[in-house]
Design an enzyme around this catalytic site. Structure first.
Site, PDB file in Angstrom:
ATOM      1  N   HIS A   1       0.779  -1.243   0.000  1.00 43.10           N
ATOM      2  CA  HIS A   1       0.000   0.000   0.000  1.00 43.10           C
ATOM      3  C   HIS A   1       0.808   1.290   0.000  1.00 43.10           C
ATOM      4  O   HIS A   1       0.229   2.369  -0.072  1.00 43.10           O
ATOM      5  CB  HIS A   1      -0.969   0.013   1.187  1.00 43.10           C
ATOM      6  CG  HIS A   1      -0.308  -0.109   2.530  1.00 43.10           C
ATOM      7  ND1 HIS A   1      -0.972   0.100   3.718  1.00 43.10           N
ATOM      8  CD2 HIS A   1       0.968  -0.413   2.889  1.00 43.10           C
ATOM      9  CE1 HIS A   1      -0.164  -0.079   4.742  1.00 43.10           C
ATOM     10  NE2 HIS A   1       1.023  -0.394   4.270  1.00 43.10           N
ATOM     11  N   HIS A   2       2.130   1.224   0.128  1.00 39.43           N
ATOM     12  CA  HIS A   2       2.923   2.458   0.192  1.00 39.43           C
ATOM     13  C   HIS A   2       3.411   2.949  -1.177  1.00 39.43           C
ATOM     14  O   HIS A   2       3.814   4.111  -1.297  1.00 39.43           O
ATOM     15  CB  HIS A   2       4.141   2.261   1.097  1.00 39.43           C
ATOM     16  CG  HIS A   2       3.819   2.031   2.534  1.00 39.43           C
ATOM     17  ND1 HIS A   2       3.009   2.871   3.262  1.00 39.43           N
ATOM     18  CD2 HIS A   2       4.185   1.029   3.386  1.00 39.43           C
ATOM     19  CE1 HIS A   2       2.903   2.409   4.503  1.00 39.43           C
ATOM     20  NE2 HIS A   2       3.595   1.290   4.597  1.00 39.43           N
ATOM     21  N   ALA A   3       3.436   2.089  -2.183  1.00 35.73           N
ATOM     22  CA  ALA A   3       4.002   2.471  -3.482  1.00 35.73           C
ATOM     23  C   ALA A   3       3.252   3.656  -4.066  1.00 35.73           C
ATOM     24  O   ALA A   3       2.017   3.718  -4.033  1.00 35.73           O
ATOM     25  CB  ALA A   3       3.956   1.286  -4.438  1.00 35.73           C
TER      26      ALA A   3
ATOM     27  N   ASP B   1      -0.876   5.143   2.879  1.00 31.22           N
ATOM     28  CA  ASP B   1      -0.700   6.440   2.219  1.00 31.22           C
ATOM     29  C   ASP B   1      -0.755   6.377   0.701  1.00 31.22           C
ATOM     30  O   ASP B   1      -1.311   7.269   0.058  1.00 31.22           O
ATOM     31  CB  ASP B   1       0.612   7.100   2.670  1.00 31.22           C
ATOM     32  CG  ASP B   1       1.841   6.240   2.384  1.00 31.22           C
ATOM     33  OD1 ASP B   1       1.712   4.989   2.334  1.00 31.22           O
ATOM     34  OD2 ASP B   1       2.939   6.808   2.234  1.00 31.22           O
TER      35      ASP B   1
ATOM     36  N   HIS C   1      -0.003   3.594   7.998  1.00 33.66           N
ATOM     37  CA  HIS C   1      -1.034   4.281   7.219  1.00 33.66           C
ATOM     38  C   HIS C   1      -0.956   3.875   5.752  1.00 33.66           C
ATOM     39  O   HIS C   1       0.127   3.786   5.169  1.00 33.66           O
ATOM     40  CB  HIS C   1      -0.842   5.801   7.341  1.00 33.66           C
ATOM     41  CG  HIS C   1      -1.796   6.593   6.511  1.00 33.66           C
ATOM     42  ND1 HIS C   1      -1.388   7.542   5.599  1.00 33.66           N
ATOM     43  CD2 HIS C   1      -3.151   6.572   6.446  1.00 33.66           C
ATOM     44  CE1 HIS C   1      -2.440   8.081   5.030  1.00 33.66           C
ATOM     45  NE2 HIS C   1      -3.528   7.504   5.530  1.00 33.66           N
TER      46      HIS C   1
END
Length: 436
Positions: free
Chosen positions: A150-152, A191, A189
């Site tokens: 989920h951070h990419a 993000d 998170h």
């Protein structure tokens, strides 16, 4: 397309029913290695699969081998030059790594390792295929434990993540569903996903995460979206020691409210295991069953559900967790005794399918949680008001447009009419994403 906004009876939790569950796994995904000291271990996915096999859960699943995502599929979200870099870079191309290290954020957290692009292709391909399975109506729940990265970002790696399979899966779901809900229970998170859909009302993102001097540093309660996407980003910042009782007390009312009023056509749940007690990089105190509560609760709404992996760095517990959550998806009860499997040595000395909470202090006081919950629900009430105003505006438009204003059989799907999204990062430059 999904229906209009507003609470209806079908979006209440119901009694558990048997679901058609598709499970995506590629035998090569566990072969990749970030580096000897790196906390991210793709091997945990192979361990999970081995437990699923030895518990006999595969008999209740439609086991699918995903097709690797192509560069063209990845660039539905990511920039061409970034994906081209991932495709050609190798650990031996030191000069190229040095040249683009700052631009694409590769380095210590996101190293260049052998087979990097292939690993990204398998992870993203599993999530895209799982989303496709759902929109074809061939499954009620689809699982890809190698996904959830989920951070990419659109043009850079971040937080051990290179290609955002979640965004790609959601874009696939948006081909059929007017609205998609994304829920993130990783300790970090979500993000990258929030940023991707920060300006649209077609995706609502909800993240429950540790906040305050903790990676990635985003996810404040005041981050609610922008423009058409205002109030469609929901952030619930938490402190160290979050336990099962406290987590359920805030998760359920928030998700209940969202499901009633947003009425998504599909739900994506990122099941990051670093929110478990005892995680190598985490600081929450959730038990395995407390974590799986989120799966049970979202499953109870009987909306197409995509389950993805994510963080999780004590790998013996991650494999326990995702095996247990796979069982929850199919409605099976597993023995607490871990069966014989190829990785038995990881589960000693107790050899139990359990991740208990510990005696860690919960810094999330009832007063703090109630205060944050009240503010989150207030933001959601504002979202509801926006929905009503939008529908009134839309209804007025439909009434006023004369019948002969519509084209007769012509293809109006040109570039000017497609849904356009921009990231929060590119807001200042007014740069747009590719339409889904």
């Amino acid at each position: 397309m999904s229906g209009s906004f507003g609470p209806i009876n079908t979006f209440q939790p119901t009694a558990t029913r048997k679901n058609r569950v598709a499970y995506y796994y590629h035998q090569d995904v566990g072969n990749y290695h970030y580096g000897p000291q790196h906390p991210m271990k793709p091997h945990r996915i192979r361990m999970t699969h081995n437990l699923i096999l030895n518990y006999g859960l595969y008999k209740k699943l439609e086991v699918m081998r995903p097709s690797p995502a192509t560069a063209a599929e990845m660039t539905k979200f990511h920039t061409d030059d970034y994906i081209d870099f991932l495709r050609r870079v190798t650990p031996e191309s030191v000069e190229e790594v040095t040249k683009y290290q700052a631009k694409f954020n590769v380095g210590e957290d996101c190293p260049v390792f052998d087979g990097l692009f292939e690993f990204c292709s398998l992870s993203a391909g599993g999530s895209i295929d799982a989303a496709t399975k759902l929109i074809r109506g061939e499954a009620d729940i689809a699982i890809n434990w190698s996904g959830g990265l989920h951070h990419a970002k659109k043009s850079e790696a971040s937080g051990f993540c290179y290609v955002n399979d979640i965004v790609l899966a959601i874009l696939e779901l948006l081909r059929v569903h007017q609205r998609v809900l994304y829920v993130d229970i990783d300790i970090h998170h979500g993000d990258g996903v929030e940023e991707a859909f920060y300006l649209t009302d077609r995706v609502m993102t909800v993240s429950f995460h540790k906040y305050g001097e903790y990676f990635p540093g985003t996810g404040d309660i005041s981050d609610v979206g922008y423009g058409r996407g205002k109030y469609y980003s929901v952030n619930f910042p938490l402190k160290d020691g979050m336990n099962d009782e406290s987590y359920e007390s805030v998760f359920c009312p928030v998700i209940q409210h969202v499901m009633e009023w947003y009425r998504p056509g599909a739900v994506v749940l990122q099941c990051g295991g670093d929110s478990l007690a005892g995680d190598r990089l985490g600081c929450f105190n959730l038990s395995m069953k407390g974590h799986a509560m989120a799966v049970d609760f979202l499953k109870s709404f009987n909306v197409p559900l995509l389950l993805l992996g994510g963080g999780g760095y004590t790998i013996r517990n991650v494999s326990r967790l995702w095996t247990y959550e796979t069982a929850r998806a199919v409605g099976e009860t597993l023995s607490s005794e871990i069966p014989q499997n190829e990785y038995m040595q990881y589960y000693g000395p107790e050899f139990k399918l359990d991740v208990p909470s510990c005696n860690m202090e919960n810094l999330n006081s009832r007063q703090y949680l109630d205060k944050v919950l009240a503010r989150v629900l207030e933001n959601l009430r504002n979202f509801r008001c926006c929905c009503v105003a939008y529908l009134r505006e839309l209804t007025s438009f439909i009434v006023e447009v004369p019948r002969d204003a519509f084209s007769d059989g012509e293809d109006d799907d040109d570039e000017t009419t497609k849904d356009v999204r921009v990231t929060r990062e590119n807001l200042a430059t007014d740069a747009v994403k590719k339409p889904c």
